[in-house]
Design an enzyme around this catalytic site. Structure first.
Site, PDB file in Angstrom:
ATOM      1  N   TYR A 192       0.844  -1.196   0.000  1.00 25.86           N
ATOM      2  CA  TYR A 192       0.000   0.000   0.000  1.00 25.86           C
ATOM      3  C   TYR A 192       0.873   1.238   0.000  1.00 25.86           C
ATOM      4  O   TYR A 192       1.842   1.333   0.750  1.00 25.86           O
ATOM      5  CB  TYR A 192      -0.933   0.017   1.221  1.00 25.86           C
ATOM      6  CG  TYR A 192      -2.366   0.041   0.756  1.00 25.86           C
ATOM      7  CD1 TYR A 192      -2.908   1.206   0.210  1.00 25.86           C
ATOM      8  CD2 TYR A 192      -3.148  -1.099   0.791  1.00 25.86           C
ATOM      9  CE1 TYR A 192      -4.205   1.212  -0.284  1.00 25.86           C
ATOM     10  CE2 TYR A 192      -4.441  -1.094   0.301  1.00 25.86           C
ATOM     11  CZ  TYR A 192      -4.970   0.064  -0.232  1.00 25.86           C
ATOM     12  OH  TYR A 192      -6.227   0.074  -0.731  1.00 25.86           O
ATOM     13  N   GLU A 220      -0.492   4.854  -0.637  1.00 24.41           N
ATOM     14  CA  GLU A 220      -1.250   6.083  -0.926  1.00 24.41           C
ATOM     15  C   GLU A 220      -0.332   7.296  -0.807  1.00 24.41           C
ATOM     16  O   GLU A 220       0.468   7.382   0.123  1.00 24.41           O
ATOM     17  CB  GLU A 220      -2.421   6.214   0.054  1.00 24.41           C
ATOM     18  CG  GLU A 220      -3.591   5.334  -0.329  1.00 24.41           C
ATOM     19  CD  GLU A 220      -4.779   5.485   0.623  1.00 24.41           C
ATOM     20  OE1 GLU A 220      -4.649   6.173   1.645  1.00 24.41           O
ATOM     21  OE2 GLU A 220      -5.826   4.901   0.320  1.00 24.41           O
ATOM     22  N   ASP A 279      -6.547  13.151 -25.610  1.00 24.68           N
ATOM     23  CA  ASP A 279      -6.642  11.770 -25.128  1.00 24.68           C
ATOM     24  C   ASP A 279      -6.091  10.867 -26.227  1.00 24.68           C
ATOM     25  O   ASP A 279      -6.793  10.528 -27.186  1.00 24.68           O
ATOM     26  CB  ASP A 279      -8.097  11.442 -24.799  1.00 24.68           C
ATOM     27  CG  ASP A 279      -8.286   9.996 -24.342  1.00 24.68           C
ATOM     28  OD1 ASP A 279      -7.327   9.211 -24.440  1.00 24.68           O
ATOM     29  OD2 ASP A 279      -9.397   9.673 -23.890  1.00 24.68           O
ATOM     30  N   THR A 320      -3.887   5.810 -22.141  1.00 29.02           N
ATOM     31  CA  THR A 320      -3.810   4.493 -21.525  1.00 29.02           C
ATOM     32  C   THR A 320      -2.440   3.935 -21.867  1.00 29.02           C
ATOM     33  O   THR A 320      -1.766   4.398 -22.793  1.00 29.02           O
ATOM     34  CB  THR A 320      -4.890   3.536 -22.076  1.00 29.02           C
ATOM     35  OG1 THR A 320      -4.773   3.487 -23.499  1.00 29.02           O
ATOM     36  CG2 THR A 320      -6.289   4.009 -21.697  1.00 29.02           C
ATOM     37  N   LYS A 378      -2.581   0.017 -24.931  1.00 28.51           N
ATOM     38  CA  LYS A 378      -2.997  -0.126 -26.335  1.00 28.51           C
ATOM     39  C   LYS A 378      -1.745  -0.120 -27.219  1.00 28.51           C
ATOM     40  O   LYS A 378      -0.928  -1.017 -27.074  1.00 28.51           O
ATOM     41  CB  LYS A 378      -4.022   0.947 -26.664  1.00 28.51           C
ATOM     42  CG  LYS A 378      -5.300   0.737 -25.812  1.00 28.51           C
ATOM     43  CD  LYS A 378      -6.362   1.797 -25.987  1.00 28.51           C
ATOM     44  CE  LYS A 378      -7.504   1.547 -25.000  1.00 28.51           C
ATOM     45  NZ  LYS A 378      -8.465   2.652 -24.975  1.00 28.51           N
ATOM     46  N   ARG A 394      -2.407  -2.766 -18.335  1.00 32.14           N
ATOM     47  CA  ARG A 394      -3.622  -1.947 -18.254  1.00 32.14           C
ATOM     48  C   ARG A 394      -3.400  -0.857 -17.236  1.00 32.14           C
ATOM     49  O   ARG A 394      -3.204  -1.138 -16.054  1.00 32.14           O
ATOM     50  CB  ARG A 394      -4.805  -2.787 -17.776  1.00 32.14           C
ATOM     51  CG  ARG A 394      -5.212  -3.880 -18.683  1.00 32.14           C
ATOM     52  CD  ARG A 394      -6.637  -4.288 -18.377  1.00 32.14           C
ATOM     53  NE  ARG A 394      -7.521  -3.619 -19.285  1.00 32.14           N
ATOM     54  CZ  ARG A 394      -7.704  -4.000 -20.545  1.00 32.14           C
ATOM     55  NH1 ARG A 394      -7.059  -5.030 -21.033  1.00 32.14           N
ATOM     56  NH2 ARG A 394      -8.531  -3.350 -21.325  1.00 32.14           N
TER      57      ARG A 394
END
Ligand SMILES: *Cc1c(COP(=O)(O)O)cnc(C)c1O
Length: 437
Positions: free
Chosen positions: A48, A50, A195, A221, A224, A230
């Site tokens: 973790y 954050e 984008d 992203t 692709k 991902r």
């Protein structure tokens, strides 16, 4: 749990075989490298963290900090930007974070319609957060040539004065001229967000116009054409920082704590690896071949009598236009039975229905990763054209119930059809010559 594990392992092996033995033509998909997959499947997922490097809410993040800094540095280098956030879980939450960073609910945004090749997150009405919490103005394509009509965009922009323009494509096969959008955005004082989720791999290789000099923010992203895991990245450009020196901070705060919790560190590592790969010279060759393959595939399909929306492609994707028999769903299903995976897609001004659209979207990023070239594109085009001619007898009925019945019927037919079975074998043979790494 053991039992579950065995079943999942078995299913993973089956999916691996499917990806290996068949041809992936869905333009948003790719085959990542083993190095990327190793990073994503690593123990980094257990941590973790954050916050951001050097500013975490949890102890024990010294190594995670190094990994995230590496991903950020690679992103800055690859795209030539002063600020990068690599934490967005995926493209859609990244766009949500951008809108959250720059707008209040009810502000006006502008983007390309879904039916013209835009993305849901670009203000698609009613069913999406971007269409529900913002006033959305959408532009379509010029009916004649299926291109964005920049004059219309300018008119709409000066009429509605959006506070933010988000320009990108998921099913638009032509280049996006960000300099022209910037001119419009600058005139009305709108934020310009590019984008480039689909074309990022082409952009970094110089195979698509670069938005970085023109947009305030660039989102992409990573899975692709960029061929990573991902995930997504939000990049702030020099132009963006000139307009607001705190733009990077605003983006970072919108991603965390605004929208997300802990970053997926295993993904961050996978992104670092993929960006490292994209920084190497062979990636340029790869991106060039993606486009060349798409061009050859489109030309070969046309030569065999198929229509392509807008007459071709300038990128990695194209849409086969089956308006004459309403055959998007049927062709995609028959292709799948033959081991050629694509997706049904609307065509501009779709005359049928978005559920039974008149197009099939295909692209070359995944086949190019496998090493396929022009000769193989000719072969793929020949298969698709043959499947289309076999499937054409299933034209789309206008009655809704009949349509549902037809799709079932096509699937049953396709599973039995002798020539489709043969093509499936031929596809398997070709795939064996081009194994997935
Ligand atoms: C794929 C895509 C997205 C969304 O990415 P997800 O990871 O599927 O959420 C956003 N914008 C564009 C233009 C895309 O092509």
């Amino acid at each position: 749990m053991k039992g579950g594990e065995v079943i999942i392992n078995d299913l993973i092996e089956k999916e691996k075989k499917r990806q290996n033995d068949t041809i992936q033509l869905i333009p948003s998909e790719n085959h990542t490298t083993p190095a990327v997959m190793e990073a994503v499947g690593s123990c980094l997922m257990n941590k973790y963290s954050e916050g951001y490097p050097g500013r975490r809410y949890y102890e024990g993040n010294e190594i995670i900090d190094e990994i995230e800094r590496l991903a950020i540095d690679n992103a800055k280098k690859l795209f030539g930007v002063p600020h990068a956030n690599v934490q967005p879980y995926s493209g859609s939450p990244a766009n949500a974070a951008i809108l959250m960073a720059l707008l209040e609910a009810g502000d006006t945004i502008m983007g390309l319609k879904l039916s013209g090749g835009g993305h849901l997150t670009h203000g698609h009405p009613q069913v999406t957060f971007s269409g529900k919490f913002f006033k959305s103005v959408q532009f379509g394509l010029d009916e004649k040539n299926a291109r964005i009509d920049i004059k219309k965009v300018a008119e709409l922009a000066s009429q509605h004065r959006p506070k933010l323009m988000i320009i990108g494509n998921t099913a638009y096969p032509f280049e996006l001229y960000f300099d022209q959008f910037a001119k419009i955005a600058d005139e009305i004082g709108a934020w310009l967000v590019a984008d480039i989720s689909h074309v990022a791999g082409l952009v970094v290789a110089g195979e698509h116009p670069d938005p970085v000099p023109h947009a305030h923010i660039v989102m992409t992203t990573t899975h692709k054409t960029l061929r990573g895991p991902r995930g997504a990245m939000i990049l702030v450009t020099e132009k963006g920082l000139q307009r607001d020196p705190d733009l990077g901070g605003k983006i970072d705060r919108a991603v965390f704590p605004g929208l997300q919790g802990g970053p997926h560190n295993n993904t961050t590592a996978g992104i670092a690896v993929a960006l490292e790969e994209a920084l190497q010279p062979p990636f340029k060759t790869y991106a060039k071949q993606i486009r060349l393959n798409a061009k050859v595939l489109a030309a070969a399909l046309q030569e065999k009598g198929l229509q392509i929306v807008g007459g071709g492609t300038q990128t990695h994707l194209m849409i086969i236009d089956l308006r004459n028999w309403g055959g998007g769903t049927q062709l995609a299903a028959a292709m799948a039975a033959a081991g050629l995976f694509a997706n049904k897609n609307t065509v501009p001004d779709e005359p049928h229905s978005p559920f039974y659209p008149s197009g099939v979207r295909i692209g070359t990023p995944a086949v190019t990763t496998r090493g396929m070239q022009e000769k193989e594109m000719e072969q793929i085009a020949a298969w698709i054209a043959e499947i289309e001619s076999l499937t054409k007898k299933f034209s789309l009925p206008s009655d809704k119930l009949e349509r549902r019945q037809l799709v079932k019927e096509v699937k049953q037919w396709a599973a039995q059809q002798a020539r489709l079975k043969e093509i499936r074998e031929e596809v398997g043979e070709l795939c064996r010559q081009f194994p997935v790494a």
